[in-house]
Design an enzyme around this catalytic site. Sequence first.
Site, PDB file in Angstrom:
ATOM      1  NE  ARG A  95      -6.045  -6.064   9.627  1.00  0.00           N
ATOM      2  CZ  ARG A  95      -6.347  -6.099   8.356  1.00  0.00           C
ATOM      3  NH1 ARG A  95      -6.760  -5.175   7.504  1.00  0.00           N
ATOM      4  NH2 ARG A  95      -6.261  -7.437   7.571  1.00  0.00           N
ATOM      5  CG  HIS A 151     -11.895  -2.735   6.653  1.00  0.00           C
ATOM      6  ND1 HIS A 151     -11.310  -3.570   7.602  1.00  0.00           N
ATOM      7  CD2 HIS A 151     -11.113  -3.065   5.781  1.00  0.00           C
ATOM      8  CE1 HIS A 151     -10.104  -4.065   7.363  1.00  0.00           C
ATOM      9  NE2 HIS A 151      -9.853  -3.661   6.067  1.00  0.00           N
ATOM     10  CB  ILE A 176      -1.008  -0.029   1.132  1.00  0.00           C
ATOM     11  CG1 ILE A 176      -2.005  -1.135   1.061  1.00  0.00           C
ATOM     12  CG2 ILE A 176      -1.762   1.473   1.244  1.00  0.00           C
ATOM     13  CD1 ILE A 176      -2.596  -1.372   2.507  1.00  0.00           C
ATOM     14  CD  GLU A 196     -12.515  -2.688  10.943  1.00  0.00           C
ATOM     15  OE1 GLU A 196     -12.506  -3.482  10.053  1.00  0.00           O
ATOM     16  OE2 GLU A 196     -11.615  -2.016  11.009  1.00  0.00           O
TER      17      GLU A 196
END
Lengths: 316, 316
Positions: free
Chosen positions: A229, A277, A144, A258
């Site tokens: 995360r 997400h 990423i 989450e």
Amino acid sequence: MSRPAVAIAIGPADPPPALLAKAVADGGASVAGLGEAQGLIWAGTPGQFPDELPEAIEWVQLPAAGVEDWFTAGVIAAHPNVRFTSAAGAFAASVAEHALMLLLAGVRYLPEHLRADTWRQQDFFPHIGSLRGKTVTIVGAGGIGKALIPMLIPLGAHVIAVNRSGRPVTGPRIPDTIETISTDHLARVWARTDHVVVAAPATPETNHLIDADVLARLKPSSWVVNVARGSLIDTDALVSALSSGAIAGAGLDVTEPEPLPDGHPLWSLPNAIVTPHDSNPPQLRLAAFADHAAANVERFVTGKDLLAPVDPSLGY
Amino acid sequence: MSRPAVAIAIGPADPPPALLAKAVADGGASVAGLGEAQGLIWAGTPGQFPDELPEAIEWVQLPAAGVEDWFTAGVIAAHPNVRFTSAAGAFAASVAEHALMLLLAGVRYLPEHLRADTWRQQDFFPHIGSLRGKTVTIVGAGGIGKALIPMLIPLGAHVIAVNRSGRPVTGPRIPDTIETISTDHLARVWARTDHVVVAAPATPETNHLIDADVLARLKPSSWVVNVARGSLIDTDALVSALSSGAIAGAGLDVTEPEPLPDGHPLWSLPNAIVTPHDSNPPQLRLAAFADHAAANVERFVTGKDLLAPVDPSLGY
């Protein structure tokens, strides 16, 4: 044109998705049934995977970036003579694009704009920022991070990439002017940082990496973006920093906990952007997986090293 | 280091803004009073401009991209022996960044996210798009268009640039793979276009260039971004297309009329993002002007052609 010498099967859907059939052709192979193939592109779950593969199958491309489930299900152990590759890296571009969107929307004060129902130009002017000349620190220089760097450069941002080793981050569209520092020296960069993008794996060492102390060192104009995360940020400290104006805002595709529960302050803080997400939605995954599979088919056909090989001894 | 041989004055503020003093030094000259200078960087209004300039002043850098006001005020005519340069092009990067922000926020469904107060991942997934592999048609390949192209390339977008001549758009970070077409052939590209960015000047020919017919040829997934002038889009036709879902959405930094009146449907349509012509806010202009001035100081010092020369016979 003669028929390619290498044949690749695609499963479990029959007929296979057109994008995957195209990936095989783009990679220089032909699509065949499992009985005539040397390789297999698998777009299903571990539970659907065949118990036995024909002996001629040398290579299997799995559809997930993290393959813990495939180890747990025994798929890797059941086929000791097969080379498995994961999809690690394939989905990075979509997540990087999402991170760029969150950062730009924040810096350009979009949330407040979307609440306006009147022409508030003079109110908004002082709040509009730009990435030009600003320093963006990307914590984590894996897929990423490496996909995000080339997106930031044309905007005139200065990038500090943070990785474990501190060895300069390199890549096809990553300029030499990128600064790389090791996680050990992270404390030194906050004073020079305008914005932070969190893109590192969740490990015991990265738990609450962005905590009250780090947030206090950032600027009232800083945005913090998390596409990794939720556990990498101390959520309570972040809520405090957003409420007090210690930082300008946060763009979060991941949260801790989450899913983010109803009524959580991050839902109502005007300077928090929460996306659930969804930076890598299912319909984009197949196209990204197909690109990755095509690259590996070509490598398989030409005998080059495969991308993202799974190492049974390491478990990933 | 010896003192640079060329001296540049900065007005009207005394002391001058630090960014402009730095621009002079970066360009290889020294800052001096008007009486000792060969050039003048002017950061004020036409009304503040000196009636007479010392004979030694050969060049004046004006702070505006459009210099109609300077002609009207007689400043250009009063100094026939001085070369004037405008700031045309200096502010394009900020506007291009804003256009990219609007496009990404639209494609990634950000407006609906900002209205959510619960974890709507499954609802949102199908609406999340990406610029990867998509065709972005940029109408107008002047400063803003040329600044935007290099920002879109790393995202994997295919760019079609539209200019009057159809001659290939070139520039320092513009790849050869860019397709350029002339305005005359615009009708041919809509079927291949995923998203449109309007960045062309307002002229009688470009009035309502994006009309009901063009909007009908776009896709239900298309976003239309306008950072040029409101008159380039037929607003009523746009409101219809947004209401019916003929296109996915619009990101508008400019509107017709402007300011957009209270109660206008664009304020309440969920798929319209309106920013009140604030893509180039005052506090970003000085930095952008300083970069432009530094480039021109260097050109002045080294005897190269100046950027954005004002031609008194053409009036711009």
